[in-house]
Design a protein around this motif. Structure first.
Motif, PDB file in Angstrom:
ATOM      1  N   LEU A 170       1.048  -1.192   0.428  1.00 14.07           N
ATOM      2  CA  LEU A 170       0.066  -0.096   0.518  1.00 14.07           C
ATOM      3  C   LEU A 170       1.241   0.848   0.343  1.00 14.07           C
ATOM      4  O   LEU A 170       0.438   2.350  -0.331  1.00 14.07           O
ATOM      5  CB  LEU A 170      -1.089   0.148   1.153  1.00 14.07           C
ATOM      6  CG  LEU A 170      -2.278  -0.643   1.210  1.00 14.07           C
ATOM      7  CD1 LEU A 170      -3.336  -1.084   2.502  1.00 14.07           C
ATOM      8  CD2 LEU A 170      -2.951  -1.096  -0.067  1.00 14.07           C
ATOM      9  N   ALA A 171       2.608   1.454   0.553  1.00 15.19           N
ATOM     10  CA  ALA A 171       3.310   2.414   0.554  1.00 15.19           C
ATOM     11  C   ALA A 171       2.977   2.991  -1.156  1.00 15.19           C
ATOM     12  O   ALA A 171       3.854   3.583  -1.239  1.00 15.19           O
ATOM     13  CB  ALA A 171       4.467   1.860   1.259  1.00 15.19           C
ATOM     14  N   HIS A 172       2.667   2.424  -2.270  1.00  8.76           N
ATOM     15  CA  HIS A 172       3.239   1.858  -3.714  1.00  8.76           C
ATOM     16  C   HIS A 172       2.173   3.464  -4.429  1.00  8.76           C
ATOM     17  O   HIS A 172       2.120   3.464  -5.578  1.00  8.76           O
ATOM     18  CB  HIS A 172       3.565   1.206  -4.477  1.00  8.76           C
ATOM     19  CG  HIS A 172       4.953   0.335  -3.768  1.00  8.76           C
ATOM     20  ND1 HIS A 172       5.915   0.696  -4.788  1.00  8.76           N
ATOM     21  CD2 HIS A 172       5.156  -0.343  -3.237  1.00  8.76           C
ATOM     22  CE1 HIS A 172       6.737  -0.061  -4.370  1.00  8.76           C
ATOM     23  NE2 HIS A 172       6.488  -0.810  -2.864  1.00  8.76           N
ATOM     24  N   VAL A 173       0.732   3.114  -3.542  1.00 11.77           N
ATOM     25  CA  VAL A 173      -0.466   3.538  -3.992  1.00 11.77           C
ATOM     26  C   VAL A 173      -0.117   5.300  -3.397  1.00 11.77           C
ATOM     27  O   VAL A 173      -0.130   6.014  -2.671  1.00 11.77           O
ATOM     28  CB  VAL A 173      -1.444   2.903  -3.312  1.00 11.77           C
ATOM     29  CG1 VAL A 173      -2.799   3.357  -3.290  1.00 11.77           C
ATOM     30  CG2 VAL A 173      -1.503   1.759  -3.321  1.00 11.77           C
ATOM     31  N   ALA A 174      -0.879   5.877  -5.214  1.00 19.10           N
ATOM     32  CA  ALA A 174      -0.800   7.487  -4.952  1.00 19.10           C
ATOM     33  C   ALA A 174      -1.739   7.472  -3.721  1.00 19.10           C
ATOM     34  O   ALA A 174      -2.209   8.100  -3.434  1.00 19.10           O
ATOM     35  CB  ALA A 174      -0.320   8.293  -5.896  1.00 19.10           C
ATOM     36  N   GLY A 175      -3.487   7.110  -4.689  1.00 19.51           N
ATOM     37  CA  GLY A 175      -4.608   7.815  -4.212  1.00 19.51           C
ATOM     38  C   GLY A 175      -5.580   5.636  -5.018  1.00 19.51           C
ATOM     39  O   GLY A 175      -5.195   5.573  -5.093  1.00 19.51           O
ATOM     40  N   TYR A 176      -6.937   6.374  -4.851  1.00 20.84           N
ATOM     41  CA  TYR A 176      -7.854   6.122  -4.975  1.00 20.84           C
ATOM     42  C   TYR A 176      -9.101   6.308  -5.218  1.00 20.84           C
ATOM     43  O   TYR A 176      -9.151   7.458  -5.084  1.00 20.84           O
ATOM     44  CB  TYR A 176      -8.672   4.705  -4.151  1.00 20.84           C
ATOM     45  CG  TYR A 176      -7.831   4.422  -2.917  1.00 20.84           C
ATOM     46  CD1 TYR A 176      -7.271   2.581  -3.716  1.00 20.84           C
ATOM     47  CD2 TYR A 176      -7.137   4.934  -2.137  1.00 20.84           C
ATOM     48  CE1 TYR A 176      -6.593   2.158  -2.452  1.00 20.84           C
ATOM     49  CE2 TYR A 176      -6.153   3.897  -1.439  1.00 20.84           C
ATOM     50  CZ  TYR A 176      -5.905   2.929  -1.520  1.00 20.84           C
ATOM     51  OH  TYR A 176      -5.451   1.689  -0.985  1.00 20.84           O
TER      52      TYR A 176
END
Length: 305
Positions: A170-176
């Motif tokens: 999840l540290a690689h996620v910018a957003g949803y």
């Protein structure tokens, strides 16, 4: 088309299927297709991001653009866009390098498709040129007699992910964001040769948005997700029912694909699609509404190609 509709107006139009009230900051893109300008939405006020970036794209996300935008707002360096409410809302991420889609990631949807839940994530791709804005028309192509809708939680990658552990994913996620994996089922199932992408890649088959909500403001594990067609409820579920969580999907995909900033992952759809046989396929003049709580809602008209 619904391109001039105010983003904020959807907060009162969705219950009882789900709410779309925005309580956090979000990134979005406003303007005509191909000429969108980046913006920040906070408490129904729109701020111009063009002093910081030309677009909400891979380079902006990779450079921790969300933090940069927040800092600029806190320092008073962003000006408001007074005409924002009159502008078309584009997809919140500029043309992604890849749109990666997960099949049958809700057990009930797998069952209505005639399959058991998958043991490993099922991956297929949509062409990046399928991406349109959340209020743009869905164009029914010539010969499409089984046009279907699929509301999905979308994940936008912020930093490259290659062979990452689930605990770190999840540290690689910018957003949803909200996604609609529009599908032509005959092309997908009968004319595909065993691969699904033929039924997934026509222009306008991937409405995204309206917003990109930063990852640190979203818990992707228990979001209400819903759809309705011309006012009639169709899908209603929770991301808690996904077979593979967002973190598990990123970890698995990163074994085979180097995920890049700006890539979009559509994480699967719950039961209630037309392919189930319980509902008719989409026809011209249908209105498709899909949403995910906290991430907003879309409204697209189906038009003949």
């Amino acid at each position: 088309m619904f391109g001039a509709d105010r983003v904020a107006d959807w907060s009162g139009s969705i219950p009882p299927l789900g709410t779309s009230v925005l309580t956090v900051t979000a990134l979005l893109r406003l303007g005509d297709p191909g000429a969108e300008r980046p913006a920040l939405l906070v408490d129904d006020r729109y701020y111009d991001l063009t002093p910081l970036t030309g677009d909400v794209d891979a380079a902006f996300l990779a450079a921790d653009g969300v933090a940069t935008a927040r800092r600029a707002l806190a320092e008073g360096r962003l000006t408001e866009l007074p005409d924002a409410a009159s502008l078309r809302v584009g997809a919140p991420v500029a043309r992604p390098g890849a749109v990666l889609c997960i099949g049958q990631n809700y057990a009930a949807h797998a069952a209505e498709s005639g399959s058991a839940p998958p043991e490993h994530p099922i991956l297929f791709f949509k062409h990046p040129n399928t991406v349109v804005g959340p209020f743009d028309d869905i164009v029914r192509p010539d010969g499409a007699d089984a046009l279907d809708y699929e509301v999905e939680l979308g994940v936008v990658i912020g930093t490259a992910a290659w062979h990452v552990a689930e605990a770190d994913a999840l540290a690689h996620v910018a957003g949803y964001l909200v996604g609609n994996d529009v599908s032509e089922r005959t092309w997908q199932r009968s004319e595909s040769g065993g691969q699904w992408s033929k039924g997934k890649t026509a222009p306008t088959f991937c409405p995204l948005g309206p917003w990109l909500v930063p990852a640190d403001e979203v818990d992707p594990t228990s979001l209400h997700i819903w759809s309705r067609i011309s006012g009639e409820p169709r899908q209603g579920s929770s991301t808690a029912d996904m077979v593979f969580s967002v973190a598990a999907l990123i970890a698995d995909l990163s074994r085979y694909v180097r995920l890049e900033p700006g890539d979009v992952i559509l994480t699967g759809t719950p039961e209630g699609v037309a392919m189930s046989g319980r509902f008719p396929y989409l026809a011209a003049d249908d209105v498709v509404e899909v949403g995910v709580d906290g991430l907003g809602a879309q409204r697209s008209a189906v038009v003949a190609g």
